[in-house]
Every structure is written in C-alpha cells, then in structure tokens.
Motif scaffolding. Structure first.
Motif, short mmCIF file in Angstrom:
data_model
loop_
_atom_site.label_atom_id
_atom_site.label_comp_id
_atom_site.label_asym_id
_atom_site.label_seq_id
_atom_site.Cartn_x
_atom_site.Cartn_y
_atom_site.Cartn_z
N LYS A 137 0.83 -1.21 0.00
CA LYS A 137 0.00 0.00 0.00
C LYS A 137 0.86 1.26 0.00
O LYS A 137 0.55 2.24 -0.69
N GLY A 138 1.95 1.23 0.75
CA GLY A 138 2.84 2.38 0.77
C GLY A 138 3.40 2.69 -0.61
O GLY A 138 3.50 3.86 -1.01
N GLN A 139 3.77 1.64 -1.36
CA GLN A 139 4.30 1.82 -2.71
C GLN A 139 3.22 2.36 -3.66
O GLN A 139 3.49 3.24 -4.49
N LEU A 140 2.01 1.85 -3.52
CA LEU A 140 0.92 2.28 -4.40
C LEU A 140 0.45 3.69 -4.07
O LEU A 140 0.08 4.46 -4.97
N ASP A 141 0.44 4.03 -2.79
CA ASP A 141 0.07 5.39 -2.39
C ASP A 141 1.04 6.42 -2.96
O ASP A 141 0.65 7.55 -3.28
N ALA A 142 2.30 6.05 -3.08
CA ALA A 142 3.32 6.98 -3.55
C ALA A 142 3.07 7.44 -4.99
O ALA A 142 3.51 8.52 -5.38
N ASP A 153 -0.18 7.29 -6.24
CA ASP A 153 -1.63 7.56 -6.27
C ASP A 153 -2.39 6.51 -7.08
O ASP A 153 -3.41 6.80 -7.71
N LEU A 170 -4.07 3.92 -5.97
CA LEU A 170 -5.30 3.45 -5.35
C LEU A 170 -6.51 4.31 -5.71
O LEU A 170 -7.64 3.96 -5.36
N SER A 171 -6.29 5.42 -6.38
CA SER A 171 -7.40 6.26 -6.84
C SER A 171 -7.96 5.79 -8.18
O SER A 171 -8.99 6.28 -8.65
N PHE A 220 -6.75 -1.73 1.83
CA PHE A 220 -6.51 -0.78 0.74
C PHE A 220 -7.65 0.23 0.56
O PHE A 220 -7.52 1.18 -0.21
N ASN A 221 -8.76 -0.03 1.21
CA ASN A 221 -9.92 0.88 1.16
C ASN A 221 -10.38 1.12 -0.28
O ASN A 221 -10.59 2.25 -0.72
N THR A 222 -10.51 0.04 -1.03
CA THR A 222 -11.00 0.12 -2.40
C THR A 222 -11.69 -1.20 -2.74
O THR A 222 -11.64 -2.15 -1.95
#
Length: 428
Positions: free
Chosen positions: A296-301, A303, A305-306, A331-333
């Motif tokens: 999740k940290g890598q994917l948030d970097a 964006d 997850l949007s 992941f809240n998706t």
C-alpha cells in the motif's frame, strides 16, 4: 517458475479458443524469492514439470515461453524514428522492426538487460494514434512506447536453467504483463487497475492504465513466510505448518471460529496440541497485513489506489478464505479475486502460467515485430488463417534491403531521440 512450484502449461488455439491439453506441476528447487539461486536444481525441476506436461499432452516439448519475474524491473518511455527511403513506398514489416530498433538505442547500465518493448502508438508524417502503420505511405515513421529492462543476472540464470533442462526459449515474457492481459478486462485495462499476485516467495503488485503496464513493485515476502510464522509460533514442522495453512488457514481472523478445533503436531511431543481456528487465522492475518501494508505504501506513492478499477488479487496465497475482505479493508477500495476457469486449473496459483500462453497466443503481428528488435532478429509473421499463426526468427541482413550501406548509415544518424528521462508521474 515460482518459489514454491514450477508449472508447465500446454495449450492449443482452436477457432479463437485457447484449450489447455497438458499441465505439469512440481515442487520448485533452486529458487528463492522468485529468482534462481541454483541453476542445476532449477533445471532438474523444470525437466520434471515438462515431463509431466508431455505425458498428459502426448507431445514432445522442445520450445517454451518463459515467464520473467518482476524483480529489479524498470519501465521507461522510449521513442523511435526512421525516415522511409522512398517517398512513395508503403511501410513494411522491416520498417516496423527498424523503428523499434531505433527506440532501443540507449545507454543501459552494464548490469541491466532489455526484456521487452511495448509500442503505444506509431506516427506517420505527424499523424498520431496509429496502431499498425504497415501498408500506409509516408516519409517519416515514429514510434512511442515503453521499454522494460531487468537485471542481467536474473535473465541469464533463467535462460541457463531452461537450456540445461534441454529446452529452447521462444520468448521471455514479463509475468505481470501477461497477467494483466489475461486477467483484466478491457475496461479495467483502460481506466486503470492494480493486480496483486500473492506468490509463495514474494508478492508482486502491477498497475495497468491506458492498456499499458505502468508500474510494478515487489515485496520480498509471500506464502512461505506465513508457513514459517505458523511453524515458529506453534512449534511444528514446516510440512505440518503448510498443511495447517492450506486446510484450516484464513486471512480474516474476525470470520474465523473459536469453536472449531485445529490439531497441531508439536515437535518433541507425542500427543497433538489443540488450538482454535481463530488463533491460527490471527497468525496468518498478521503476516498478510504486513505485506499489504508495504504494498500500500508503494501504491500510495504513485496515487494508484485512486484508479477506478480497484484491485484484483491472484496467486497461490489468494486461495486463503477471507483474503478479499482483508484486502478491501487494508486498501480501502473495491477488491475481487481472480481464479482461472480452465478445467483442472481452477486455482489462483495457475494464473501466471495460463497468462503466459494466452498472452503469446493473442500477441499481434506488430507486437511480435517490435519484440523481435530486442532479440536483434526480425520475426516474420504470417497468419495463414484466423486460428493459425506461423512464426519464424530470421537474422536480418542489412545488405538484403534496397538502400546501400551509405544510405543506411545516413538513416541511422537521423534515428530516434533515445530514452527520455524517467517519468515521474506514471499516469499522465
């Protein structure tokens, strides 16, 4: 070739339908965290898996398509440019090969090797958005796309192990690229989707957007680490821990039952110890939660997850009950599970192998021509019918072309701008 198993899939394409006719599946040897660490052991395991598949398919296997792991991967933009020698001549296969070759002119570090080139569009005399320029008339041909490179050592070890198993590699395909093609539908590839492959030795997350693989990251933990956790906490052997994980394990401790007993063979004790299913689920969930947290940290970097496509999970660990709920919460998706629907392969651990044969079978002629530039020999593709594709690799001699050597040298000077600076925003 995975950390826990090596799978060989034989398929045939009939009237556009891919049918699996043979499968080999053996325990891996000589691999750790997705990469080969002992070539001889890996070659033995490959040979065993191939023998299984040969027997079931009743054919002799000599040529293979091999999946490449995402370790130490780089995806970078590339541009190619050539000038057509005659203003009235139609663009040919040779021109597509040449413009792809010009896009590969780059100063790669010595320890890296180009795996693949992905054309996004061709431009003929300034007209953009062309998928197949062959047959068109133009003076200037450009190609924009992505070049994918990996660690040279990893690629060499794969090729060496397959060769020692007595096999010839027809194509080496990046596994996340093949999986995105097989697993994601057209809308998911277009609007953007994350694919997470939960393997035995590592976890791979890839992002596809605009029908292009944009980003790949790996986490160096997978199902084997869950097994080790169970072994350590419950003081049981790795074999027993693996059995407990498969037969009683759950990724969601909230849904596990405290009333269901789980027998455990404890090292040094003659009698089994009884634990409840919820306690086992807590061990499993703790490790998966850590893996998801790092991913999740890598994917948030970036964006990712949007993206509207959400997350699709597959791979052997994805078979654990409750994995979708845990991923959706973490992941809240929106999250869905992918399981192949081929007979005898209805388990997420077969996703990678099935994706490789599907990707190669569906590869367009233009893609084949562009990929052949990586190998340095043009692939001549002739489709004799909609259901049959003949492929041959031939060394291309520049002397066979119409222009003389001086013209070729002049053309080379006009080619490409090389690899542009690594893009910061993967989704522009």
């Amino acid at each position: 070739m995975g950390t826990t198993s090596i799978k060989v899939i034989v398929a045939e394409q009939v009237k556009g339908q891919l049918n699996v006719i043979g499968v080999g599946n053996v325990r891996s040897k000589g691999l750790s965290r997705g990469i080969i660490v002992d070539i001889d052991q890996a070659a033995d395991a490959i040979r065993s898996a191939v023998d299984q598949a040969q027997e079931k398919a009743s054919i002799e296997i000599k040529d293979v398509i091999v999946g490449v792991p995402a370790n130490m991967l780089k995806i970078e933009p590339c541009n190619g440019l050539i000038t057509i020698d005659e203003s009235s001549r139609e663009i040919t296969d040779q021109d597509v090969y040449d413009v792809s070759s010009s896009a590969l002119i780059t100063n790669l570090p010595q320890e890296r090797e180009i795996i693949d080139i992905q054309p996004e569009e061709f431009i003929v005399d300034g007209f953009e958005g062309i998928k197949d320029p062959r047959g068109m008339v133009g003076v200037r041909l450009e190609m924009r796309g992505k070049v994918i490179s990996g660690a040279k050592g990893i690629m060499h070890n794969i090729a060496k192990a397959v060769s020692k198993a007595g096999l010839n590699i027809v194509s080496m395909i990046l596994t996340p690229l093949a999986e995105s093609h097989e697993i994601l539908n057209d809308g998911e590839q277009d609007f953007g989707t994350i694919l997470i492959d939960l393997g035995g030795g590592q976890t791979t997350a890839s992002v596809t957007h605009d029908h292009q693989l944009k980003y790949v990251t790996t986490d160096a933990e997978g199902g084997e680490f869950i097994t080790k956790d169970i072994s350590i906490v419950l003081n049981t052997s790795m074999e027993n821990a693996e059995s407990l994980k498969r037969n009683y394990g759950s990724a969601d401790s909230l849904r596990a039952s405290e009333d269901r007993d789980v027998p455990v063979d404890v090292v040094g004790q003659s009698e089994q110890t009884i634990i409840d299913e919820k306690y086992l689920a807590e061990i499993v969930e703790a490790r998966i939660d850590q893996i998801f947290g790092r991913i999740k940290g890598q994917l948030d970097a970036i964006d990712a997850l949007s993206l509207p496509g959400g997350i699709i999970i597959t791979g052997g660990v994805a078979a654990l009950p409750g994995i979708v709920d845990l991923a959706a919460e973490k992941f809240n998706t929106n999250v869905r599970l992918y399981v192949p629907d081929q007979m005898g392969m209805r388990h997420p651990s077969f996703s990678a192998g099935l994706s490789l044969v599907s990707y190669y079978a569906d590869m367009s002629e233009v893609d084949m021509l562009s990929r052949s530039a990586v190998a340095g020999s043009m692939t001549v593709v002739k489709k004799s019918s909609p259901d049959q594709t003949e492929v041959s690799n031939n060394d291309v001699s520049r002397n066979d072309a119409k222009p003389d050597k001086k013209q070729r040298q002049t053309e080379k000077k006009k080619r490409g701008e090389g690899i542009r600076k690594f893009f910061n925003d993967f989704f522009e």
